[in-house]
Motif scaffolding. Structure first.
Motif, mmCIF file in Angstrom:
data_model
loop_
_atom_site.group_PDB
_atom_site.id
_atom_site.type_symbol
_atom_site.label_atom_id
_atom_site.label_comp_id
_atom_site.label_asym_id
_atom_site.label_seq_id
_atom_site.Cartn_x
_atom_site.Cartn_y
_atom_site.Cartn_z
ATOM 1 N N PHE A 8 52.415 31.442 6.536
ATOM 2 C CA PHE A 8 51.611 32.509 5.429
ATOM 3 C C PHE A 8 52.839 32.691 4.315
ATOM 4 C CE2 PHE A 8 49.146 33.772 9.211
ATOM 5 C CZ PHE A 8 47.944 33.619 8.594
ATOM 6 N N HIS A 9 54.250 32.441 4.470
ATOM 7 C CA HIS A 9 54.969 32.728 3.761
ATOM 8 C C HIS A 9 55.943 31.545 3.186
ATOM 9 C CE1 HIS A 9 54.359 36.583 5.520
ATOM 10 N NE2 HIS A 9 54.726 36.148 6.681
ATOM 11 N N SER A 52 46.967 24.982 2.525
ATOM 12 C CA SER A 52 46.386 25.387 3.739
ATOM 13 C C SER A 52 45.657 26.657 3.578
ATOM 14 C CB SER A 52 47.478 25.309 4.693
ATOM 15 O OG SER A 52 48.357 26.450 4.690
ATOM 16 N N ASP A 53 45.048 27.257 4.528
ATOM 17 C CA ASP A 53 44.258 28.545 4.661
ATOM 18 C C ASP A 53 45.477 29.773 4.619
ATOM 19 O OD1 ASP A 53 41.730 27.560 4.452
ATOM 20 O OD2 ASP A 53 41.434 27.639 6.663
ATOM 21 N N PHE A 54 46.616 29.334 5.575
ATOM 22 C CA PHE A 54 47.879 30.102 5.605
ATOM 23 C C PHE A 54 48.317 30.533 4.211
ATOM 24 C CE2 PHE A 54 48.955 28.960 10.376
ATOM 25 C CZ PHE A 54 47.997 29.848 10.808
ATOM 26 N N ALA A 55 48.742 29.518 3.719
ATOM 27 C CA ALA A 55 49.345 29.815 2.374
ATOM 28 C C ALA A 55 48.442 30.101 1.094
ATOM 29 C CB ALA A 55 49.926 28.382 1.889
ATOM 30 N N GLY A 56 47.296 29.978 1.229
ATOM 31 C CA GLY A 56 46.242 30.311 0.405
ATOM 32 C C GLY A 56 45.908 32.064 0.591
ATOM 33 N N THR A 57 45.786 32.392 1.803
ATOM 34 C CA THR A 57 45.631 33.612 2.225
ATOM 35 C C THR A 57 46.598 34.643 1.305
ATOM 36 O OG1 THR A 57 44.345 33.058 4.239
ATOM 37 C CG2 THR A 57 45.237 35.278 4.050
ATOM 38 N N GLU A 60 51.917 33.635 -1.538
ATOM 39 C CA GLU A 60 53.311 33.837 -1.627
ATOM 40 C C GLU A 60 53.980 32.760 -2.329
ATOM 41 O OE1 GLU A 60 55.658 35.442 1.683
ATOM 42 O OE2 GLU A 60 54.110 36.566 2.270
ATOM 43 N N ALA A 61 53.621 31.565 -2.268
ATOM 44 C CA ALA A 61 54.202 30.497 -2.934
ATOM 45 C C ALA A 61 53.919 30.509 -4.434
ATOM 46 C CB ALA A 61 53.522 29.193 -2.202
ATOM 47 N N GLN A 62 52.849 31.065 -4.950
ATOM 48 C CA GLN A 62 52.798 31.362 -6.162
ATOM 49 C C GLN A 62 53.697 32.137 -7.075
ATOM 50 O OE1 GLN A 62 50.121 29.716 -7.647
ATOM 51 N NE2 GLN A 62 49.697 28.824 -5.552
ATOM 52 N N ASP A 63 54.172 33.025 -6.231
ATOM 53 C CA ASP A 63 55.379 34.054 -6.840
ATOM 54 C C ASP A 63 56.759 33.478 -6.447
ATOM 55 O OD1 ASP A 63 54.049 35.889 -8.072
ATOM 56 O OD2 ASP A 63 53.804 37.031 -6.247
ATOM 57 N N GLY A 64 56.686 32.043 -5.819
ATOM 58 C CA GLY A 64 57.997 31.321 -5.594
ATOM 59 C C GLY A 64 58.073 30.113 -5.988
ATOM 60 N N GLY A 249 49.145 48.575 -4.201
ATOM 61 C CA GLY A 249 48.803 47.967 -3.019
ATOM 62 C C GLY A 249 50.192 47.642 -2.575
ATOM 63 N N ARG A 250 50.382 47.055 -1.033
ATOM 64 C CA ARG A 250 51.738 46.730 -0.519
ATOM 65 C C ARG A 250 52.116 45.634 -1.292
ATOM 66 N NH1 ARG A 250 50.584 45.962 5.566
ATOM 67 N NH2 ARG A 250 52.985 45.960 5.546
ATOM 68 N N PRO A 251 53.466 46.020 -1.618
ATOM 69 C CA PRO A 251 53.954 44.731 -2.478
ATOM 70 C C PRO A 251 54.488 43.680 -1.737
ATOM 71 C CG PRO A 251 55.677 46.532 -1.879
ATOM 72 C CD PRO A 251 54.266 47.147 -1.408
ATOM 73 N N GLY A 252 54.536 43.494 -0.439
ATOM 74 C CA GLY A 252 55.146 42.416 0.581
ATOM 75 C C GLY A 252 56.518 42.585 0.362
ATOM 76 N N LEU A 253 57.021 41.263 0.665
ATOM 77 C CA LEU A 253 58.370 41.264 0.846
ATOM 78 C C LEU A 253 58.873 40.889 -0.695
ATOM 79 C CD1 LEU A 253 61.279 41.013 2.226
ATOM 80 C CD2 LEU A 253 60.543 38.566 2.334
ATOM 81 N N THR A 254 59.523 41.686 -1.227
ATOM 82 C CA THR A 254 60.184 41.659 -2.677
ATOM 83 C C THR A 254 61.568 41.135 -2.864
ATOM 84 O OG1 THR A 254 60.962 43.842 -2.926
ATOM 85 C CG2 THR A 254 58.599 43.340 -3.536
#
Length: 296
Positions: A8-9, A52-57, A60-64, A249-254
């Motif tokens: 996912f990350h 993959s479904d994981f990364a797409g869900t 996070e890679a889009q901000d990385g 929303g929840r910012p996730g890991l920043t």
């Protein structure tokens, strides 16, 4: 215990920091002809698909890595970032970044067959452990890699000190269980007694939890007590702004950090050159920034 899945990350800002530093450390260690032993205490699945479904869900890679590759910085990167992007490109010969290598495959790409470097991978998650074994089985130099489905904190003990007396230990648990922070500190303390000259690299999330803020302070104390040099680097992409009237929303890991004991002497300057432009590209707003400090 097994809810965390790195798929996912994969490719997020924390991976950018961790793997960029990992590559720099490995290049330093493999510059000498003596064999190097690398231990990855929490290896994950080893390889990840960004489509993959994981990364797409998670996205996070889009901000990385995706955002980084699309920026002008990718065309003229500082040396530390250039090495990272070059290794990543080796896994994506088509030019489209679909495959993201986790730390086991980042490490394997820099290992030397002639020097008889060794890689030990520990992964407890049943699904990720199985995936890791399948990915490693496809490698041409798989005899240099050993996989253990067991607790990396425990398994590490039997491997130190390595026969060549040269090695790197990468420790990056999920930290889903808050006791992981204490386990990391204890592991470093115990390992330094057995293998004082080894390089130790700890990744951790920068989150609003007392244990997370205490960990780097504890690691500094342990390194200073052992009389060993250390380096601490953090990368914070900040919180994305939201529209007026829109609930945040929840910012996730920043933000995340890496702490090294016995780091390469050139790493501080290299990070000071690479992290500011990376933080500028990946930054989303309030709280964004980076820091590098060293001691010992």
């Amino acid at each position: 215990m097994f809810s965390y899945r790195h798929g996912f990350h994969a490719g997020n800002h924390a991976d950018v920091l961790k793997h960029m530093v990992l590559i720099a450390v490995l290049k330093h260690l493999t510059a000498k002809p003596t064999a190097v032993t690398i231990v990855d205490t929490h290896a994950g699945a080893g390889l990840y698909r960004l489509d993959s479904d994981f990364a797409g869900t998670s996205g996070e890679a889009q901000d990385g890595i995706v955002k980084l590759l699309a920026s002008p910085l990718a065309a003229e990167p500082p040396p530390l970032l250039a090495d990272y992007l070059e290794l990543l490109a080796g896994f994506n010969p088509s030019g489209r970044t679909k495959i993201y290598p986790g730390s086991p495959f980042v490490t394997h790409a820099l290992m030397r067959q002639e020097a008889r470097d060794r890689l030990w991978l520990f992964e407890l998650h049943p699904t990720d452990s199985k995936a890791l074994a399948g990915h490693v089985d496809q490698l041409e130099r798989k005899r240099q890699v050993s996989i253990r489905r067991e607790d990396g904190f425990e398994g590490l003990r039997a491997l130190l000190p390595p026969p060549s007396r040269r090695g790197l230990v990468l420790i990056d648990p999920s930290y889903e269980i808050k006791s992981d922070y204490a386990k990391v500190a204890h592991c470093i303390q115990e390992s330094l007694k057995k293998f004082a000259t080894g390089t130790y690299m700890v990744w951790y999330p920068v989150i609003p939890r007392p244990e997370a803020h205490e960990l780097p302070r504890r690691l500094k104390t342990l390194a200073n007590q052992a009389g060993k040099p250390w380096l601490h680097a953090t990368l914070n992409i900040g919180q994305a702004p939201h529209e007026p009237g829109e609930a945040a929303g929840r910012p996730g890991l920043t933000a995340s950090g890496v702490f090294l004991v016995n780091p390469p002497h050139t790493l501080k300057a290299a990070l000071q050159a690479a992290l500011p432009p990376i933080a500028e590209v990946l930054g989303r707003g309030r709280g964004q920034g980076q820091a590098v400090e060293a001691g010992g």
